[in-house]
Motif scaffolding. Structure first.
Motif, PDB file in Angstrom:
ATOM      1  N   THR A   8       0.836  -1.200   0.000  1.00  0.00           N
ATOM      2  CA  THR A   8       0.000   0.000   0.000  1.00  0.00           C
ATOM      3  C   THR A   8       0.873   1.252   0.000  1.00  0.00           C
ATOM      4  N   GLY A   9       1.938   1.235   0.799  1.00  0.00           N
ATOM      5  CA  GLY A   9       2.886   2.348   0.788  1.00  0.00           C
ATOM      6  C   GLY A   9       3.540   2.512  -0.565  1.00  0.00           C
ATOM      7  N   TYR A  12       1.142   4.208  -2.908  1.00  0.00           N
ATOM      8  CA  TYR A  12       1.108   5.649  -2.624  1.00  0.00           C
ATOM      9  C   TYR A  12       2.316   6.352  -3.249  1.00  0.00           C
ATOM     10  N   GLN A  15       1.989   6.517  -7.040  1.00  0.00           N
ATOM     11  CA  GLN A  15       1.028   7.538  -7.461  1.00  0.00           C
ATOM     12  C   GLN A  15       1.607   8.943  -7.311  1.00  0.00           C
ATOM     13  N   LEU A  16       2.369   9.189  -6.246  1.00  0.00           N
ATOM     14  CA  LEU A  16       3.001  10.497  -6.076  1.00  0.00           C
ATOM     15  C   LEU A  16       4.009  10.780  -7.191  1.00  0.00           C
ATOM     16  N   VAL A  37      -4.447  10.508  -6.182  1.00  0.00           N
ATOM     17  CA  VAL A  37      -3.580  10.367  -5.012  1.00  0.00           C
ATOM     18  C   VAL A  37      -4.217  11.031  -3.797  1.00  0.00           C
ATOM     19  N   HIS A  38      -4.932  12.119  -4.002  1.00  0.00           N
ATOM     20  CA  HIS A  38      -5.636  12.767  -2.893  1.00  0.00           C
ATOM     21  C   HIS A  38      -6.715  11.839  -2.333  1.00  0.00           C
ATOM     22  N   LEU A  40      -6.705   8.552  -2.420  1.00  0.00           N
ATOM     23  CA  LEU A  40      -6.024   7.491  -1.675  1.00  0.00           C
ATOM     24  C   LEU A  40      -5.611   8.007  -0.302  1.00  0.00           C
ATOM     25  N   ARG A  41      -5.114   9.226  -0.270  1.00  0.00           N
ATOM     26  CA  ARG A  41      -4.671   9.832   0.987  1.00  0.00           C
ATOM     27  C   ARG A  41      -5.824   9.934   1.992  1.00  0.00           C
ATOM     28  N   LEU A  44      -6.384   6.177   3.293  1.00  0.00           N
ATOM     29  CA  LEU A  44      -5.199   5.505   3.812  1.00  0.00           C
ATOM     30  C   LEU A  44      -5.155   5.417   5.340  1.00  0.00           C
ATOM     31  N   ARG A  73      -7.947  -0.301  -5.022  1.00  0.00           N
ATOM     32  CA  ARG A  73      -7.271   1.001  -5.069  1.00  0.00           C
ATOM     33  C   ARG A  73      -6.356   1.106  -6.296  1.00  0.00           C
TER      34      ARG A  73
END
Length: 120
Positions: A8-9, A12, A15-16, A37-38, A40-41, A44, A73
């Protein structure tokens, strides 16, 4: 479960990085990558809390739910960034509906709820 948290990390971070690369390339998909990404944030922290509690309380049923959540996701990000199923905005509106994205997002929320219920 630890591996799922690490993946999952990784999702993230990917995606960043993708968001930044698309911005540098001047792609019209950069805004969609930013929104993905927002999104997901936003989910998370809940996922991480449920995943860590699942480890602490040894709730093995949540392992498969966490895998399915991560898959949804990944699919969500692909659909959002690629614009798959994007419908044109109505006249006078900037909103472009993407129904398939909504279904995938709702599925990920249901999976989080199920993880939470298993912790009770």
């Amino acid at each position: 479960m630890v591996e799922i948290i690490l993946y999952t990390g990784l999702l993230y971070l990917i995606q960043l990085i993708l968001e930044g690369q698309l911005k540098r390339m001047g792609s019209n998909k950069a805004e969609r990558a930013h929104k993905a990404v927002h999104n997901l944030r936003e989910s998370l922290p809940i996922f991480l809390a449920f995943a860590i509690l699942s480890i602490v309380f040894e709730v093995d049923q949540n392992i498969s739910l966490a895998v399915y959540w991560l898959i949804t996701r990944v699919v969500y990000a692909i659909i959002y960034i690629s614009g798959l199923g994007l419908k044109p905005a109505a006249e006078g509106s900037t909103y472009e509906p993407q129904p398939i994205r909504g279904v995938v997002w709702a599925t990920s929320v249901v999976l989080l709820v199920m993880m939470g219920l298993n912790l009770i």
